[in-house]
Design an enzyme around this catalytic site. Structure first.
Site, PDB file in Angstrom:
ATOM      1  N   HIS A 140      80.554  30.801   3.041  1.00 63.64           N
ATOM      2  CA  HIS A 140      81.240  31.460   1.929  1.00 63.64           C
ATOM      3  C   HIS A 140      80.282  32.264   1.059  1.00 63.64           C
ATOM      4  CE1 HIS A 140      84.195  32.275  -1.110  1.00 63.64           C
ATOM      5  NE2 HIS A 140      85.058  31.410  -0.655  1.00 63.64           N
ATOM      6  N   ALA A 141      78.993  31.963   1.124  1.00 65.00           N
ATOM      7  CA  ALA A 141      78.021  32.762   0.372  1.00 65.00           C
ATOM      8  C   ALA A 141      77.888  34.165   0.952  1.00 65.00           C
ATOM      9  CB  ALA A 141      76.652  32.074   0.373  1.00 65.00           C
TER      10      ALA A 141
END
Length: 451
Positions: A140-141
């Site tokens: 998700h980063a």
């Protein structure tokens, strides 16, 4: 030039642990063309391996500075070992969807290697009906769930005869894929934004809750879903014909999303009754919705709000549950539409901020649940899509679960179907696959009461 990791992206890296993998995933099912031979998957795999990684986000990993400090800067690998990131897998006999979901659950549970670009993809063979599956996960980063789904859609074609293999790591960029489009990403942004809101704006938010009768966070009942979680995941997936859901929608005079939420309500109620764990008060769902006003163009900016929906799980009658869900969603949308933009943004920030606090030690144990579950409906393709001639049969989003939010349901449209992806903590949500059966029972109930 050093590229700093933005604070929202850093939160996903810092808060990741064995119990909290912070990647989003997708499971796609493809029906090979009629003339596909036994080497169809192997040939595609070889073609994919021959395509270099040109998209920067797929060469990206956390770097180190000052002798080993991580999570401050990004590093980009000049060469990406595709043999590591892209692998073939085969299901054990008898090769049912059950074995596919068991493998998906294990893949979705494992952490991505921080020393390599933060993504992996599996081509999965061995399904007894001859289909091919593709499981993809991305941290998700790097990219949020909504943007990841859109990126995977761009690898597909509406032409069943197109035989060019498209891969996400070679697609040209199309605008930003920042963390603001997904629920978890907006939560981290909301935490930062709340600190910068002027006191007058905070007063507007409080006034909106008081005057507009919006459901407040932290007013949900305790449930078995709102507990600290472990690292193992269970994934479940199933498709339902959109025509069945639209028939209920038309007969009841509600929205498609109202029907979807009521299906989920019925499933959650039945599942909790099985475990003798149904709260006396209704569960509350966090539901992202579009609040764009009619006729507004793209220039009108972000128009996604979050509504806390009363799921009516305390009601035994399906028709009453549908009315409760529809009334709750309609009232939330109506009240948001009446608010000035700054007030609506302040309220949405307050609604979603608790997600970003779930990783704070003791937060889940010391507070009531802000809401019981997140249920998202993500737009998908409206017409049949193909990948190297193979038809996309299923497109199941696999999201993130967090401490205090042990279950997530995400739905996406796929031509004539709605595809449900359900992810839960394996320890806290046992026998999660039973929720699929209860979803079907919930839809059948709605068909009966609206016939």
């Amino acid at each position: 030039m050093v590229e700093l990791i933005s604070p929202p992206d850093a939160i996903f890296l810092v808060n990741e642990s064995r119990e909290h993998p912070m990647h989003v995933g997708s499971l796609q099912l493809f029906q090979p063309p009629e003339d596909a031979g036994p080497d169809f998957a192997r040939t595609i795999h070889e073609q994919m391996l021959a395509i270099p990684v040109s998209k920067r986000v797929f060469r990206k990993r956390p770097g180190t500075v000052f002798g080993g400090i991580s999570n401050l800067t990004w590093s980009y690998d000049a060469e990406v070992d595709l043999d590591y990131h892209l692998r073939r897998a085969a299901l054990p006999s008898p090769g049912r969807v059950r074995e596919l979901l068991d493998l998906t659950s294990r893949l979705h549970s494992s952490l991505l290697d921080r020393h390599r670009p933060l993504w992996e993809q599996r081509l999965i063979e061995g399904l007894n009906d001859g289909r091919l599956a593709v499981y993809t996960k991305v941290h998700h980063a790097l990219i949020d769930g909504v943007a990841a789904q859109r990126l995977l859609q761009r690898t597909l074609s509406t032409d069943p005869y197109a035989d060019d293999v498209r891969v996400p790591w070679s697609l040209a960029d199309q605008g930003g894929h920042g963390p603001g489009s997904s629920l978890a990403g907006r939560a981290t942004g909301a935490l930062r934004g709340l600190g910068r809101l002027a006191p007058s704006t905070m007063r507007l938010a409080k006034q909106a809750f008081a005057e507009h009768r919006l459901t407040l966070p932290f007013d949900a009942p305790d449930s078995m879903f709102n507990v600290p979680i472990g690292g193992a995941r269970r994934c479940a997936a199933q498709s339902w014909p959109l025509a069945r859901i639209r028939a209920v929608q038309a007969a009841a005079g509600v929205t498609v999303n109202d029907v979807v939420l009521t299906m989920c309500s019925a499933a959650l109620r039945a599942y909790l009754l099985e475990h003798d764990a149904l709260p006396d008060r209704s569960l509350i769902a966090m539901v992202p919705v579009s609040l764009r006003r009619e006729g507004a163009g793209e220039a009108s900016g972000n128009a996604v709000g979050t509504i806390l929906c009363n799921l009516g799980t305390d009601l035994s009658d399906a028709a009453e549950r549908l009315r409760a869900v529809s009334a709750s969603m309609s009232e939330g949308k109506r009240l948001f539409a009446q608010m000035p933009k700054v007030e609506a943004l302040a309220v949405s920030a307050l609604m979603i901020a608790p997600l970003g606090l779930s990783s704070v030690p003791g937060f889940v144990a010391m507070t009531r649940p802000p809401f019981n579950i997140v249920i998202s409906n993500v737009p998908g393709p409206r017409e049949p899509m193909y990948w190297n001639g193979a038809r996309l049969d299923g497109n199941y989003p696999m999201s993130i679960v967090l401490d205090g939010q042990a279950l997530n349901i995400t739905v996406t449209s796929n031509a004539g179907n709605l595809d449900f992806g359900v992810v839960g903590c394996r320890r806290s949500v046992p026998h999660l696959q039973r929720i699929l059966r209860h979803l079907e029972e919930g839809l059948a109930e709605l068909e009966h009461v609206t016939a």
